[in-house]
Design a protein around this motif. Structure first.
Motif, PDB file in Angstrom:
ATOM      1  N   MET A   1      32.247 -69.888  36.012  1.00  0.00           N
ATOM      2  CA  MET A   1      33.356 -69.780  36.937  1.00  0.00           C
ATOM      3  C   MET A   1      34.650 -69.758  36.139  1.00  0.00           C
ATOM      4  SD  MET A   1      34.560 -72.407  39.893  1.00  0.00           S
ATOM      5  CE  MET A   1      33.843 -71.826  41.377  1.00  0.00           C
ATOM      6  N   TYR A   2      35.517 -68.818  36.488  1.00  0.00           N
ATOM      7  CA  TYR A   2      36.790 -68.643  35.794  1.00  0.00           C
ATOM      8  C   TYR A   2      37.899 -69.198  36.672  1.00  0.00           C
ATOM      9  CZ  TYR A   2      40.651 -66.287  33.464  1.00  0.00           C
ATOM     10  OH  TYR A   2      41.813 -66.010  32.792  1.00  0.00           O
ATOM     11  N   LEU A   3      38.543 -70.246  36.235  1.00  0.00           N
ATOM     12  CA  LEU A   3      39.610 -70.854  37.025  1.00  0.00           C
ATOM     13  C   LEU A   3      40.937 -70.718  36.303  1.00  0.00           C
ATOM     14  CD1 LEU A   3      37.931 -74.162  38.202  1.00  0.00           C
ATOM     15  CD2 LEU A   3      38.323 -72.101  39.524  1.00  0.00           C
ATOM     16  N   THR A   4      41.911 -70.295  37.027  1.00  0.00           N
ATOM     17  CA  THR A   4      43.274 -70.244  36.525  1.00  0.00           C
ATOM     18  C   THR A   4      44.194 -70.391  37.723  1.00  0.00           C
ATOM     19  OG1 THR A   4      44.857 -69.020  35.183  1.00  0.00           O
ATOM     20  CG2 THR A   4      43.481 -67.730  36.659  1.00  0.00           C
ATOM     21  N   ALA A   5      45.389 -70.772  37.480  1.00  0.00           N
ATOM     22  CA  ALA A   5      46.335 -70.991  38.580  1.00  0.00           C
ATOM     23  C   ALA A   5      47.462 -69.966  38.497  1.00  0.00           C
ATOM     24  CB  ALA A   5      46.910 -72.391  38.496  1.00  0.00           C
ATOM     25  N   THR A  29      44.958 -70.161  49.030  1.00  0.00           N
ATOM     26  CA  THR A  29      44.028 -69.450  48.145  1.00  0.00           C
ATOM     27  C   THR A  29      43.238 -68.398  48.906  1.00  0.00           C
ATOM     28  OG1 THR A  29      43.842 -71.390  46.729  1.00  0.00           O
ATOM     29  CG2 THR A  29      42.100 -69.738  46.525  1.00  0.00           C
ATOM     30  N   ARG A  33      43.534 -64.366  48.305  1.00  0.00           N
ATOM     31  CA  ARG A  33      42.324 -63.627  47.938  1.00  0.00           C
ATOM     32  C   ARG A  33      42.058 -62.503  48.933  1.00  0.00           C
ATOM     33  NH1 ARG A  33      38.666 -67.368  48.111  1.00  0.00           N
ATOM     34  NH2 ARG A  33      37.998 -66.820  50.202  1.00  0.00           N
TER      35      ARG A  33
END
Length: 86
Positions: A1-5, A29, A33
């Motif tokens: 899973m790629y998480l960034t803000a 979010t 999306r």
């Protein structure tokens, strides 16, 4: 899973996203999306520039079919009134 803000620095954009999220009853979010996915789908389904230009190209090619009198020196001399000046 790629998480960034993401950080939205534009006040008008922040307000617009929050209004849409509130209207839809969804999180920020989810709202972002969905909006991005909707825009991506709309753009990716659009025909390419080449495909959009093909009908115009076909119309243009149909207009430039040969026909009529040949446009040689005698033709232009006749148009300008120079045919009898020899």
């Amino acid at each position: 899973m790629y998480l960034t803000a993401f950080h939205v620095r534009d006040c008008d954009t922040d307000i617009a996203v929050r209004r849409l999220a509130r209207l839809k009853g969804k999180s920020l979010t989810e709202t972002i999306r969905e909006a991005v996915e909707h825009e991506y789908a709309a753009i990716s389904e659009m025909p390419s520039l080449i495909d959009r230009l093909r009908p115009i190209q076909a119309q243009f090619l149909a207009l430039k079919q040969p026909g009529g009198d040949p446009a040689d020196k005698a033709f232009f001399d006749d148009l300008s009134g120079q045919a009898d000046v020899r």
